[in-house]
Design a protein around this motif. Structure first.
Motif, short mmCIF file in Angstrom:
data_model
loop_
_atom_site.label_atom_id
_atom_site.label_comp_id
_atom_site.label_asym_id
_atom_site.label_seq_id
_atom_site.Cartn_x
_atom_site.Cartn_y
_atom_site.Cartn_z
N GLU A 17 -21.27 -10.27 -7.40
CA GLU A 17 -22.71 -10.49 -7.62
C GLU A 17 -23.08 -10.14 -9.06
O GLU A 17 -22.96 -8.99 -9.48
CB GLU A 17 -23.52 -9.63 -6.65
CG GLU A 17 -25.01 -9.72 -6.86
CD GLU A 17 -25.55 -11.14 -6.79
OE1 GLU A 17 -26.25 -11.55 -7.75
OE2 GLU A 17 -25.28 -11.83 -5.81
N LYS B 291 -26.18 -10.44 -10.52
CA LYS B 291 -27.57 -10.01 -10.72
C LYS B 291 -27.67 -8.49 -10.62
O LYS B 291 -26.94 -7.84 -9.87
CB LYS B 291 -28.48 -10.65 -9.68
CG LYS B 291 -28.37 -12.15 -9.62
CD LYS B 291 -29.61 -12.81 -10.07
CE LYS B 291 -29.48 -14.29 -9.80
NZ LYS B 291 -29.96 -15.13 -10.77
N ARG C 19 -26.16 -14.83 -0.24
CA ARG C 19 -26.62 -14.79 -1.62
C ARG C 19 -25.87 -15.85 -2.42
O ARG C 19 -24.68 -16.08 -2.20
CB ARG C 19 -26.33 -13.42 -2.23
CG ARG C 19 -27.03 -12.27 -1.54
CD ARG C 19 -26.57 -10.95 -2.14
NE ARG C 19 -26.96 -10.87 -3.53
CZ ARG C 19 -28.06 -10.27 -3.98
NH1 ARG C 19 -28.87 -9.68 -3.14
NH2 ARG C 19 -28.34 -10.25 -5.27
N ASN D 37 -25.66 -17.37 -6.71
CA ASN D 37 -26.07 -17.03 -8.07
C ASN D 37 -26.87 -18.15 -8.75
O ASN D 37 -27.53 -17.91 -9.74
CB ASN D 37 -24.86 -16.65 -8.92
CG ASN D 37 -23.89 -17.80 -9.07
OD1 ASN D 37 -23.94 -18.77 -8.33
ND2 ASN D 37 -22.99 -17.68 -10.02
N ASP D 38 -26.79 -19.37 -8.23
CA ASP D 38 -27.50 -20.53 -8.80
C ASP D 38 -27.84 -21.47 -7.67
O ASP D 38 -27.03 -22.34 -7.32
CB ASP D 38 -26.63 -21.21 -9.87
CG ASP D 38 -27.21 -22.52 -10.38
OD1 ASP D 38 -28.37 -22.86 -10.07
OD2 ASP D 38 -26.48 -23.23 -11.10
N GLU E 184 -31.10 -17.06 -3.71
CA GLU E 184 -30.86 -16.59 -5.07
C GLU E 184 -31.90 -15.53 -5.38
O GLU E 184 -33.10 -15.82 -5.43
CB GLU E 184 -30.98 -17.74 -6.09
CG GLU E 184 -30.77 -17.28 -7.51
CD GLU E 184 -30.95 -18.38 -8.54
OE1 GLU E 184 -31.06 -18.02 -9.73
OE2 GLU E 184 -31.02 -19.57 -8.19
#
Length: 127
Positions: free
Chosen positions: A46, A48, A76, A78-79, A120
């Motif tokens: 991850e 973030k 989750r 990321n984009d 996201e």
């Protein structure tokens, strides 16, 4: 024993599937996640800051529909926009998507009718 015993994150989601191997193949081929016992996610992947997981409760299954079984899996990403395009190229039907400000969301169904919410995280802090 640790100084502050506590729960630190979601360990997994477990459910019955008519064909576990075909379900694992769908998660591998369509969502790109794989593992020895099923799709496995590592928190170290991850990017973030301040990542978190959520256990949320609903009075009825309206939010989970058209998913089956009274539950949903939140994953989750990321984009989200890029991942939605990837899913479409893999012939996955994306039910809907929305930007809530604190996060972007999209939904798909796995081969067993389980609703998967793709998320996201946009905001650094939990809402």
């Amino acid at each position: 024993m640790a100084d502050n015993p506590r729960i630190t994150g979601l360990g997994g989601v477990f459910y019955v599937a008519a064909d576990p191997e075909a379900t694992r193949a769908w998660y591998r081929d369509k969502l790109g996640i794989d593992g020895e016992y099923g799709p496995q996610l590592a928190w170290s992947d991850e990017p973030k800051p301040n990542p978190y997981s959520l256990i949320s409760h609903f009075k009825n299954d309206e939010y989970i529909q058209p998913g089956k079984g009274g539950f949903m899996i939140n994953l989750r990403v990321n984009d989200l926009d890029g991942f939605v395009e990837l899913l479409k190229s893999r012939d996955v039907d994306v039910l809907d998507s929305v930007d809530e400000g604190y996060g972007k969301f999209a939904w798909v169904l796995d081969p067993n009718g389980v609703k998967i919410e793709l998320w996201e995280q946009v905001a650094e802090d939990a809402p």
